[in-house]
Design an enzyme around this catalytic site. Structure first.
Site, PDB file in Angstrom:
ATOM      1  N   ARG A 115     -44.286  14.444 -48.606  1.00 47.63           N
ATOM      2  CA  ARG A 115     -45.076  15.556 -49.135  1.00 47.63           C
ATOM      3  C   ARG A 115     -46.117  14.966 -50.080  1.00 47.63           C
ATOM      4  O   ARG A 115     -45.768  14.331 -51.066  1.00 47.63           O
ATOM      5  CB  ARG A 115     -44.182  16.547 -49.889  1.00 47.63           C
ATOM      6  CG  ARG A 115     -43.145  17.199 -48.975  1.00 47.63           C
ATOM      7  CD  ARG A 115     -43.214  18.710 -49.054  1.00 47.63           C
ATOM      8  NE  ARG A 115     -42.486  19.342 -47.976  1.00 47.63           N
ATOM      9  CZ  ARG A 115     -41.183  19.580 -47.965  1.00 47.63           C
ATOM     10  NH1 ARG A 115     -40.435  19.203 -48.963  1.00 47.63           N
ATOM     11  NH2 ARG A 115     -40.624  20.199 -46.941  1.00 47.63           N
ATOM     12  N   GLU A 149     -34.972   9.896 -52.463  1.00 50.04           N
ATOM     13  CA  GLU A 149     -36.288  10.502 -52.672  1.00 50.04           C
ATOM     14  C   GLU A 149     -37.073   9.641 -53.648  1.00 50.04           C
ATOM     15  O   GLU A 149     -36.569   9.287 -54.712  1.00 50.04           O
ATOM     16  CB  GLU A 149     -36.171  11.918 -53.236  1.00 50.04           C
ATOM     17  CG  GLU A 149     -37.550  12.540 -53.433  1.00 50.04           C
ATOM     18  CD  GLU A 149     -37.529  13.881 -54.133  1.00 50.04           C
ATOM     19  OE1 GLU A 149     -38.137  14.810 -53.599  1.00 50.04           O
ATOM     20  OE2 GLU A 149     -36.916  13.977 -55.214  1.00 50.04           O
TER      21      GLU A 149
END
Length: 195
Positions: A115, A149
């Site tokens: 993202r 992440e």
């Protein structure tokens, strides 16, 4: 479902996070090596600071409840992709993308999701580059991939994100409209600073 039943035992939590901690440390070491190698080849360090964290047990439980999933280690392992997290603070926006590209070249990492909130900021003004990779963790009896992440951002983006996080916490998620407008204005000024 009663709140008393919504708990993962400490023992189960510790068992769950062990390989995620190993995966996170694996990525941290890679980033440190990449930073040194980048310095050797390009005469500068793209990374200012690396911060790591494992999601707290209470945060895992809340996230599972929010997703309407069973509060179990199995549900966490199957559905939560940010149990292990790394924040990489860079000096400049081009460094963010240079670090992301260096990670992309790591052939044993499995790409899960990306993202780009720098090119497409959130409505709140939040900017950062997020990517999740499956990271190999080797044990005596084999190898398994665990998601980590990675958030990559500039120092000024990190300043803004920290400020926004505290404001959301202060207002318990119900931020007044005038404060939201000020946050967006602050984000725009930080973007100018980065530029």
């Amino acid at each position: 479902m009663s709140n008393e039943l919504l708990h993962i035992s400490e023992e189960d939590y510790q068992e769950l996070i062990r390989p995620y901690t190993d995966a996170m440390n694996n990525v941290r070491m890679r980033l440190e090596i990449l930073n040194k190698d980048y310095r050797k080849k390009n005469n500068n360090y793209p990374i200012h600071f690396i911060q790591t964290r494992i999601k707290k047990r209470s945060s895992l439980e809340k996230k599972l409840v929010k997703k309407e999933l069973p509060v179990t280690v199995e549900a966490a392992a199957d559905n939560i992709r940010d149990i292990a997290g790394i924040r990489v603070i860079c000096y400049f926006e081009e460094d963010v993308y240079a670090v992301a590209e260096c990670l992309r070249q790591q052939q044993d990492l499995i790409f899960i999701r990306e993202r780009d909130y720098i090119q497409n900021p959130k409505d709140s003004g939040y900017e950062s580059y997020h990517v999740i990779y499956g990271v190999p963790v080797y044990h005596v009896d084999g190898m398994e991939y665990f998601p980590v992440e990675i958030q990559i951002r500039t120092m000024s983006m990190d300043f803004w994100a920290s400020l926004e996080h505290e404001i959301v916490y202060k207002y318990d998620g119900n931020i007044p409209e005038n404060v939201i407008e000020e946050l967006i204005e602050c984000s725009n000024e930080i973007k100018e600073l980065d530029d």
